[in-house]
Design a protein around this motif. Structure first.
Motif, short mmCIF file in Angstrom:
data_model
loop_
_atom_site.label_atom_id
_atom_site.label_comp_id
_atom_site.label_asym_id
_atom_site.label_seq_id
_atom_site.Cartn_x
_atom_site.Cartn_y
_atom_site.Cartn_z
N PRO A 53 49.96 33.47 47.40
CA PRO A 53 48.65 32.94 47.01
C PRO A 53 48.70 31.27 47.40
O PRO A 53 49.62 30.65 47.32
N ALA A 77 44.81 34.46 41.68
CA ALA A 77 45.31 35.40 42.56
C ALA A 77 45.55 36.81 41.98
O ALA A 77 45.70 37.94 42.50
N VAL A 92 50.06 40.06 44.98
CA VAL A 92 49.99 39.40 46.51
C VAL A 92 51.10 38.93 47.13
O VAL A 92 51.97 38.27 46.45
N THR A 143 45.36 35.16 49.71
CA THR A 143 46.49 36.18 49.17
C THR A 143 47.64 35.95 50.00
O THR A 143 48.79 36.37 49.47
N ARG A 194 40.66 45.08 47.95
CA ARG A 194 40.93 43.92 48.33
C ARG A 194 39.58 43.32 49.06
O ARG A 194 38.75 44.17 48.99
#
Length: 479
Positions: free
Chosen positions: A28, A58, A25, A155, A123
């Motif tokens: 995070p 994450a 991501v 994220t 997600r």
């Protein structure tokens, strides 16, 4: 930090899952660590809150010993069978053994696409992550078997739903993520060998006493039925509506799982539905026991060939085991309602319970508040309870009968009738504030809900039902 993973599900045949790593991501950032749960899991909460720990939570990094997988399952969704579903936005990192010797899954929800994503982005948006964190931890505090929330992180990415929303990842902890739909996945493929593997695994992990039964598969079904009957009875006692009781959302371990469009009733009405996708009320509050039995019947169908090679005989065996659900549910429900009313257990208790619920329905009285104020009535002060009714004459007549039958005092009733539940309007307010960068309402709500049976006068407003303009009439799935 070294996490002591002890993975068992990933040792099953490859067709049980797909090996897949979380997708990195953008940036995070920690929202919340559940420190008490981390301690129970033998994890260092300070490390989890560190940059390295947040990267792990994450999905940025996979620690040694983890074996990330997306599990395969099927399921009936609103009564329609889908032969392949699976973890489309969740990745099981592995298993740890907690301080009580219990095996627990660590799963990242919102960790990116998997082979089961069905064109989804894999997600999670911030709102559903916070909802699951709030409600699952509240359920644990209420004493309801449930998956737990270890952590929530932002994220730094945006996810597309109706609008662009902040992305987040929830670290979910469960006794396991095996569902009725897991059995259905292999039954639909007539994969008897996989079903045997699955039965053996579930028995070893959740129901070890069934291993010595002459008919382990039959014993497994009976034990799952008993746990589900007790679980749904607990939902009914606190006015909880799961919202999407598909077979892929029903845990074999007997935990509440998948907090999508879930909600708690305000005014008592057995037909209450919140889920925006439940157009016909299939999963309404009062329908939950029947749906649980329907789902368990689907599990029994998966196991027929393991019950007996002769199908008619296997069907009769299944029917006999399934017939245990209704008595088990009725016993659990009645025991819980007697406790909520402080009844010792006599003939006529069911009528007294039914009359009280009927009064709540007729006068549109808040379910949680009515039972909590009944605690005061047990101590001689029925004023606040009477004030909930537009016309209290019927209540007064009922109170006369109840007082002559009651054995529990107000203190005993307060141990089973919560003052605080995750009220829908409070959850929505916390989510709206969080999407604007203010997590204070989320933190305060968590503090209140951690002690649901205590009066907490400084938080008295959180016990109140919503005003008309605050009412939440629909809740939504997070996908």
């Amino acid at each position: 930090m070294q996490i002591q993973f002890d993975n068992s599900y990933a040792t099953l045949p490859d067709r049980f899952f797909a090996r897949v790593a979380p997708t990195p991501v953008a940036a995070p950032r920690l929202i919340k660590i559940n420190r008490a749960l981390a301690e129970q899991l033998r994890l260092d909460a300070d490390w989890l809150a560190s940059p390295e720990g947040v990267a792990f939570l994450a999905g940025q990094s996979v620690p040694d010993g983890a074996d990330p997988i997306a599990t395969a399952y099927a399921g009936h969704q609103f009564g329609h069978f889908v032969p392949q579903l699976g973890d489309g936005r969740a990745i099981l990192l592995g298993e740890v053994v907690d301080r009580d010797g219990q095996r627990r899954d660590l799963q990242l929800k919102g960790a990116g696409p998997t082979p089961f994503s069905r064109r989804g982005d894999g997600r999670a948006a911030l709102g559903p992550v916070l909802r699951e964190y709030i409600v699952s931890e509240a359920m644990a505090a209420l004493g309801v078997p449930t998956t737990r929330a270890l952590a929530a992180v932002l994220t730094g990415d945006r996810v597309q739903r109706e609008t662009m929303l902040p992305g987040a990842v929830l670290t979910r902890v469960a006794a396991s993520h095996i569902r009725i739909g897991t059995f259905q996945f292999f039954a639909a493929r007539e994969d008897t060998d996989a079903l045997r593997h699955l039965v053996d695994h579930v028995i070893a992990r959740h129901y070890p006493d069934a291993a010595t039964d002459p008919h382990p598969a039959r014993a497994l079904l009976a034990r799952v039925i008993a746990r589900q009957a007790a679980l749904v009875a607990r939902w009914m006692h606190i006015g909880f509506i799961h919202g999407v009781m598909n077979t892929d959302n029903m845990s074999i371990a007997g935990e509440t799982i998948d907090y999508g469009p879930c909600a708690f009733m305000d005014a008592y009405n057995p037909a209450t539905v919140f889920s925006s996708i439940d157009q016909n009320g299939r999963y309404a509050y009062a329908n939950q026991p029947g749906i649980a039995l329907w789902n368990l019947t689907r599990l029994a169908e998966c196991l027929l060939q393991l019950f007996d090679p002769d199908q008619p005989t296997a069907i009769e065996i299944a029917k006999e085991i399934l017939s245990e659900f209704s008595p088990a549910f009725d016993a659990a429900y009645t025991a819980g309602m007697r406790a909520k009313l402080g009844l010792a257990g006599h003939d006529g208790d069911d009528d007294l319970v039914g009359e009280f619920l009927q009064l709540l329905a007729e006068h549109e009285v808040d379910f949680t508040l009515a039972f909590r104020r009944l605690c005061d009535a047990a101590e001689g002060d029925a004023g606040e309870l009477r004030a909930l009714f537009t016309e209290p004459a019927g209540l007064d007549a009922w109170l006369g009968k109840w007082q002559s039958r009651r054995s529990g005092d107000g203190a005993a009733l307060r141990k089973v009738n919560p003052a605080f539940i995750p009220r829908n309007h409070r959850i929505e307010a916390a989510i709206v504030a969080a999407t604007q960068g203010d997590f204070a309402p989320f933190e305060t709500l968590g503090t209140v809900l951690a002690r649901p049976y205590d009066d907490q006068p400084e938080f008295a407003a959180y016990a109140e039902p919503p005003q008309p303009e605050q009412r939440v009439l629909q809740t939504f799935c997070g996908t």
